[in-house]
Write a protein that holds these residues in place. Structure first.
Motif, PDB file in Angstrom:
ATOM      1  N   GLU A   1     -25.650  40.273 -34.600  1.00  0.00           N
ATOM      2  CA  GLU A   1     -25.000  40.875 -35.769  1.00  0.00           C
ATOM      3  C   GLU A   1     -23.659  40.223 -36.071  1.00  0.00           C
ATOM      4  OE1 GLU A   1     -26.475  42.470 -33.401  1.00  0.00           O
ATOM      5  OE2 GLU A   1     -27.888  43.903 -34.277  1.00  0.00           O
ATOM      6  N   ILE A   2     -22.824  40.048 -35.036  1.00  0.00           N
ATOM      7  CA  ILE A   2     -21.486  39.508 -35.281  1.00  0.00           C
ATOM      8  C   ILE A   2     -21.544  38.029 -35.642  1.00  0.00           C
ATOM      9  CG2 ILE A   2     -20.848  38.815 -32.920  1.00  0.00           C
ATOM     10  CD1 ILE A   2     -18.613  40.781 -35.374  1.00  0.00           C
ATOM     11  N   ILE A   3     -22.494  37.295 -35.055  1.00  0.00           N
ATOM     12  CA  ILE A   3     -22.655  35.880 -35.409  1.00  0.00           C
ATOM     13  C   ILE A   3     -23.144  35.744 -36.850  1.00  0.00           C
ATOM     14  CG2 ILE A   3     -24.104  33.850 -34.976  1.00  0.00           C
ATOM     15  CD1 ILE A   3     -23.773  34.398 -31.997  1.00  0.00           C
ATOM     16  N   GLU A   4     -24.038  36.630 -37.264  1.00  0.00           N
ATOM     17  CA  GLU A   4     -24.512  36.610 -38.656  1.00  0.00           C
ATOM     18  C   GLU A   4     -23.358  36.869 -39.621  1.00  0.00           C
ATOM     19  OE1 GLU A   4     -27.581  38.976 -41.644  1.00  0.00           O
ATOM     20  OE2 GLU A   4     -27.740  39.265 -39.471  1.00  0.00           O
ATOM     21  N   ILE A   5     -22.460  37.790 -39.275  1.00  0.00           N
ATOM     22  CA  ILE A   5     -21.298  38.093 -40.119  1.00  0.00           C
ATOM     23  C   ILE A   5     -20.400  36.867 -40.251  1.00  0.00           C
ATOM     24  CG2 ILE A   5     -19.129  39.416 -40.170  1.00  0.00           C
ATOM     25  CD1 ILE A   5     -20.775  41.748 -38.898  1.00  0.00           C
ATOM     26  N   ILE A   6     -20.164  36.181 -39.131  1.00  0.00           N
ATOM     27  CA  ILE A   6     -19.314  34.988 -39.145  1.00  0.00           C
ATOM     28  C   ILE A   6     -19.954  33.861 -39.944  1.00  0.00           C
ATOM     29  CG2 ILE A   6     -18.430  33.130 -37.658  1.00  0.00           C
ATOM     30  CD1 ILE A   6     -17.906  35.326 -35.529  1.00  0.00           C
TER      31      ILE A   6
ATOM     32  N   ASP B   1     -19.661  28.035 -23.284  1.00  0.00           N
ATOM     33  CA  ASP B   1     -19.227  26.967 -24.186  1.00  0.00           C
ATOM     34  C   ASP B   1     -20.221  26.757 -25.322  1.00  0.00           C
ATOM     35  OD1 ASP B   1     -16.920  26.451 -22.875  1.00  0.00           O
ATOM     36  OD2 ASP B   1     -17.708  24.818 -21.664  1.00  0.00           O
ATOM     37  N   VAL B   2     -21.507  26.841 -24.997  1.00  0.00           N
ATOM     38  CA  VAL B   2     -22.518  26.533 -26.011  1.00  0.00           C
ATOM     39  C   VAL B   2     -22.400  27.460 -27.218  1.00  0.00           C
ATOM     40  CG1 VAL B   2     -24.296  28.022 -24.944  1.00  0.00           C
ATOM     41  CG2 VAL B   2     -24.974  26.101 -26.399  1.00  0.00           C
ATOM     42  N   ILE B   3     -22.050  28.743 -26.979  1.00  0.00           N
ATOM     43  CA  ILE B   3     -21.928  29.695 -28.091  1.00  0.00           C
ATOM     44  C   ILE B   3     -20.737  29.340 -28.967  1.00  0.00           C
ATOM     45  CG2 ILE B   3     -21.448  32.109 -28.687  1.00  0.00           C
ATOM     46  CD1 ILE B   3     -23.027  32.903 -26.175  1.00  0.00           C
ATOM     47  N   LEU B   4     -19.579  29.108 -28.334  1.00  0.00           N
ATOM     48  CA  LEU B   4     -18.377  28.823 -29.110  1.00  0.00           C
ATOM     49  C   LEU B   4     -18.427  27.436 -29.736  1.00  0.00           C
ATOM     50  CD1 LEU B   4     -15.684  30.494 -26.856  1.00  0.00           C
ATOM     51  CD2 LEU B   4     -16.698  31.349 -28.954  1.00  0.00           C
ATOM     52  N   ASN B   5     -19.015  26.478 -29.026  1.00  0.00           N
ATOM     53  CA  ASN B   5     -19.127  25.137 -29.596  1.00  0.00           C
ATOM     54  C   ASN B   5     -20.109  25.115 -30.761  1.00  0.00           C
ATOM     55  OD1 ASN B   5     -17.309  24.121 -27.774  1.00  0.00           O
ATOM     56  ND2 ASN B   5     -18.860  23.443 -26.320  1.00  0.00           N
TER      57      ASN B   5
ATOM     58  N   PHE C   1     -20.767  27.406 -32.841  1.00  0.00           N
ATOM     59  CA  PHE C   1     -20.216  28.042 -34.040  1.00  0.00           C
ATOM     60  C   PHE C   1     -18.800  27.584 -34.354  1.00  0.00           C
ATOM     61  CE2 PHE C   1     -23.554  30.811 -32.399  1.00  0.00           C
ATOM     62  CZ  PHE C   1     -24.391  30.822 -33.509  1.00  0.00           C
ATOM     63  N   HIS C   2     -18.342  26.538 -33.657  1.00  0.00           N
ATOM     64  CA  HIS C   2     -17.130  25.805 -34.007  1.00  0.00           C
ATOM     65  C   HIS C   2     -15.877  26.687 -34.083  1.00  0.00           C
ATOM     66  CE1 HIS C   2     -19.921  22.571 -34.798  1.00  0.00           C
ATOM     67  NE2 HIS C   2     -20.553  23.314 -35.676  1.00  0.00           N
ATOM     68  N   PHE C   3     -15.622  27.415 -33.009  1.00  0.00           N
ATOM     69  CA  PHE C   3     -14.436  28.270 -32.971  1.00  0.00           C
ATOM     70  C   PHE C   3     -13.150  27.474 -33.175  1.00  0.00           C
ATOM     71  CE2 PHE C   3     -10.882  29.768 -30.340  1.00  0.00           C
ATOM     72  CZ  PHE C   3     -10.563  30.929 -31.035  1.00  0.00           C
ATOM     73  N   VAL C   4     -13.012  26.350 -32.459  1.00  0.00           N
ATOM     74  CA  VAL C   4     -11.777  25.566 -32.531  1.00  0.00           C
ATOM     75  C   VAL C   4     -11.547  25.051 -33.952  1.00  0.00           C
ATOM     76  CG1 VAL C   4     -10.614  23.483 -31.699  1.00  0.00           C
ATOM     77  CG2 VAL C   4     -11.867  24.936 -30.099  1.00  0.00           C
ATOM     78  N   LYS C   5     -12.602  24.553 -34.569  1.00  0.00           N
ATOM     79  CA  LYS C   5     -12.498  24.046 -35.936  1.00  0.00           C
ATOM     80  C   LYS C   5     -12.119  25.154 -36.912  1.00  0.00           C
ATOM     81  CE  LYS C   5     -15.189  21.553 -39.445  1.00  0.00           C
ATOM     82  NZ  LYS C   5     -16.520  20.951 -39.744  1.00  0.00           N
ATOM     83  N   GLU C   6     -12.728  26.319 -36.751  1.00  0.00           N
ATOM     84  CA  GLU C   6     -12.429  27.450 -37.639  1.00  0.00           C
ATOM     85  C   GLU C   6     -11.002  27.958 -37.439  1.00  0.00           C
ATOM     86  OE1 GLU C   6     -14.522  29.085 -40.154  1.00  0.00           O
ATOM     87  OE2 GLU C   6     -15.139  27.003 -39.873  1.00  0.00           O
ATOM     88  N   ALA C   7     -10.549  28.021 -36.190  1.00  0.00           N
ATOM     89  CA  ALA C   7      -9.178  28.464 -35.916  1.00  0.00           C
ATOM     90  C   ALA C   7      -8.173  27.496 -36.532  1.00  0.00           C
ATOM     91  CB  ALA C   7      -8.958  28.574 -34.407  1.00  0.00           C
ATOM     92  N   THR C   8      -8.449  26.200 -36.426  1.00  0.00           N
ATOM     93  CA  THR C   8      -7.559  25.188 -37.006  1.00  0.00           C
ATOM     94  C   THR C   8      -7.493  25.341 -38.518  1.00  0.00           C
ATOM     95  OG1 THR C   8      -8.147  23.658 -35.228  1.00  0.00           O
ATOM     96  CG2 THR C   8      -7.113  22.713 -37.189  1.00  0.00           C
ATOM     97  N   ARG C   9      -8.660  25.474 -39.158  1.00  0.00           N
ATOM     98  CA  ARG C   9      -8.687  25.608 -40.616  1.00  0.00           C
ATOM     99  C   ARG C   9      -7.974  26.874 -41.076  1.00  0.00           C
ATOM    100  NH1 ARG C   9     -11.249  28.491 -43.801  1.00  0.00           N
ATOM    101  NH2 ARG C   9     -12.660  29.258 -42.187  1.00  0.00           N
TER     102      ARG C   9
END
Length: 376
Positions: A129-134, A167-171, A173-181
């Motif tokens: 659910e939360i991944i779908e929202i993101i 790591d596979v989950i955060l990588n 869905f690109h957490f680092v890239k989204e936080a930077t943007r």
């Protein structure tokens, strides 16, 4: 007051949500709330509404769950988690794109990000659910900035607490890239040079963006605590925070302080990761701060702690020969940089107040000045 009908339920819900928001962002604390009858009263209302066979008021249930999470200032009991979590996730999945829905979903996601529980929650209950929202927001931009940040915070902190921070989950869905943007865009939304007078009201209107920036920084710090390695994408994120520091330096000192905690967290990872702090400019911005004539004692303490941690990390011996060679090269690079920038002079100038700083702050500084030098 609700039972005696001195205040109607709609007004009470609005008031409690406002109190919950202020608790988080305006340092408004109500330490006695979980000792009062209020959480118990809301809990009874939630259970009663959930147990209804017919004519269940889903909107009321969502509102009550939000109020309970934001009012209850300790770990939420298991019996309420199994009701509140699915209820709030369902409400947060509302994809109608209008201002009212955006604000409602924002508050739901904000509530989710505040949930504390000792209960191990199976990822099957919330992950999809939360991944779908993101993912939906990435494509349609349907959430507010606070709503989007809250969704990520819920995901990252939930996975950490469940011991499934993969790591596979955060990588994927690109957490680092989204936080930077997000941090880049939020920085551009704020006029950092606003002062008082006529601009005071405009500054207040930007307070929400500043609060969201602070939440992203705290989440990034929590993320870095789990890292064993850093790559170019991480360097870009740190470089983004460095730019933010320079923009906020004169008017939002709290942002600068939290940013330096992020840098200190990175410095703890491993010697070869210290290169991120040089390539991104983080070491430079701390040096710039530490040389200011108006530097306050507490900020001096934080800056010195950063360099102390960096120095200690660079002194760790690596078993792997290639890693050890990298460590020595980075250590020499840092030493030359510190020498060139006058870092040793800065440390010497602060040496006389070390004793004061050590007595005032609980995580004291070393009185051995050589500890701060990377060539020691």
């Amino acid at each position: 007051m609700i039972g005696e009908k001195r205040i109607n339920l709609k007004a009470a819900i609005h008031l409690l949500k406002h109190i919950g928001y202020c608790k988080k962002f305006k340092n408004f604390h109500c330490y006695s709330s979980f000792h009062s009858l209020l959480p118990k009263r809301i809990e009874e209302m939630i259970v009663k509404e959930e147990e209804k066979k017919e004519e269940k008021n889903e909107r009321l249930l969502v509102d009550l769950c939000e109020c309970y999470v934001m009012t209850y200032q300790c770990i939420i009991p298991d019996r309420l988690i199994v009701i509140c979590l699915p209820c709030l996730l369902n409400a947060a999945s509302n994809k109608m794109e209008n201002e009212e829905t955006r604000n409602e979903v924002e508050m739901v996601l904000f509530s989710l990000s505040l949930i504390e529980t000792t209960m191990r929650v199976n990822t099957d209950i919330y992950l999809n659910e939360i991944i779908e929202i993101i993912e939906y927001h990435k494509e349609h931009r349907n959430l507010t900035r606070l709503g989007y940040q809250s969704a990520w915070k819920f995901l990252v902190l939930r996975l950490q607490r469940e011991g499934e921070f993969e790591d596979v989950i955060l990588n994927e869905f690109h957490f680092v890239k989204e936080a930077t943007r997000e941090l880049d865009e939020l920085r551009e939304c704020v006029n950092w040079k606003r002062k008082g007078g006529k601009e005071k009201e405009a500054r207040r209107s930007e307070a929400k963006e500043v609060n969201v920036i602070m939440e992203w920084l705290r989440m990034v710090m929590a993320y870095f605590r789990e890292r064993l390695f850093l790559d170019e994408e991480h360097i870009e994120l740190i470089r983004c925070i460095v730019t933010l520091c320079r923009a906020a330096r004169e008017y939002e000192k709290e942002i600068v302080g939290v940013s330096f905690f992020v840098f200190k967290t990175v410095a703890k990872i491993k010697p070869v990761c210290v290169v991120c702090l040089t390539k991104s400019g983080a070491a430079n911005v701390v040096l710039e701060e530490i040389q200011q004539a108006t530097l306050e004692h507490d900020m001096a303490h934080y800056h010195l702690r950063f360099f102390l941690k960096l120095s200690k990390t660079l002194k760790w011996k690596m078993v792997d020969e290639m890693e050890e060679a990298k460590r020595k090269a980075i250590k020499m690079e840092m030493f030359e940089k510190m020498e060139e920038e006058g870092y040793e002079d800065c440390i010497e100038s602060f040496h006389k107040i070390f004793d004061f700083l050590d007595r005032k702050y609980y995580d004291g500084l070393s009185l051995n000045i050589s500890d701060y030098f990377v060539n020691a």
